[in-house]
Enzyme design. Sequence first.
Site, mmCIF file in Angstrom:
data_model
loop_
_atom_site.group_PDB
_atom_site.id
_atom_site.type_symbol
_atom_site.label_atom_id
_atom_site.label_comp_id
_atom_site.label_asym_id
_atom_site.label_seq_id
_atom_site.Cartn_x
_atom_site.Cartn_y
_atom_site.Cartn_z
ATOM 1 N NE ARG A 1 -1.592 41.429 2.941
ATOM 2 C CZ ARG A 1 -1.934 41.709 1.674
ATOM 3 N NH1 ARG A 1 -3.200 41.938 1.369
ATOM 4 N NH2 ARG A 1 -1.009 41.752 0.741
ATOM 5 C CG HIS B 1 0.086 45.953 3.893
ATOM 6 N ND1 HIS B 1 0.006 45.648 2.541
ATOM 7 C CD2 HIS B 1 0.640 44.865 4.490
ATOM 8 C CE1 HIS B 1 0.493 44.425 2.355
ATOM 9 N NE2 HIS B 1 0.873 43.931 3.506
ATOM 10 C CG ASN C 1 -1.032 47.887 -0.351
ATOM 11 O OD1 ASN C 1 -0.705 46.988 0.422
ATOM 12 N ND2 ASN C 1 -0.669 49.155 -0.161
ATOM 13 C CG HIS D 1 1.461 35.121 7.110
ATOM 14 N ND1 HIS D 1 2.544 35.124 6.257
ATOM 15 C CD2 HIS D 1 0.887 36.357 6.991
ATOM 16 C CE1 HIS D 1 2.628 36.314 5.658
ATOM 17 N NE2 HIS D 1 1.640 37.070 6.085
#
Length: 263
Positions: free
Chosen positions: A7, A11, A39, A138
């Site tokens: 992740r 990001h 975040n 996910h």
Amino acid sequence: MGASLLRLHFHDCFVQGCDGSVLLDDTSSFTGEKTAGPNNNSLRGFDVVDAIKSKLESACNQVVSCADILAVAARDSVVALGGPSWTVQLGRRDSTTASFSSANSDIPRPDFNLTDLISAFSNKGLATTDMVALSGAHTVGQARCTTFRARIYNDTDIDSSLAASLRSSCPSSGDDDSLAPLDASTPTAFDTCYYRNLLSNKGLLHSDQQLHGGGSTDSQVSSYAANSAKFFGDFASAMVKMGSISPLTGSSGEIRTNCRKTN
């Protein structure tokens, strides 16, 4: 930690490109991305990146960028969790600034509808097919109650027993940081269960379930649910594509010696 490292790379790439900007702490001249909505109290793994950077600096000073560390750590995390491997392109350099505002505006949100998701990825040069494949990340990791609260109390396209069990640990107010697995069937295995869950309305996030609910991406979700080789191949290709969003190369940026601050 694997899902969190994956992740971090995502990001990072969605804000200013894959430039390690997500790792920078606030300074007097800019507010970093760590406290932006997507975040704050959520991203983790910074200490793991620091440990990797420290070993790299001892072995070969200022050669491997923090941005490249994120790209390799993401791939190695997927492999360690049972997922596919791919060749990571290297040579990204590190940014000397970050963007709090872009982190708030450019990272896809858990309340997004399908059209929002398609456009958020399209804005980064990623096709709808890439978006559906990348969402399969996910299949591992957890989400905070605050990201799925509206879904379990308001959405109608959710399995009723799943919603009931989630409400017991995620009340309608409070306990924002209570965690639930994004893929309840095999939470620590990188597999196709994420997509199989969507076929039975068991997506944890509103944005997850949007991929299967009568829209244009239904057939791709069904295809991945039935064919792990197809998912693995498409995921690997999409990760290479995501990892090449607006990298800093040549003399742009720098190679940080400490991933949390500019040289």
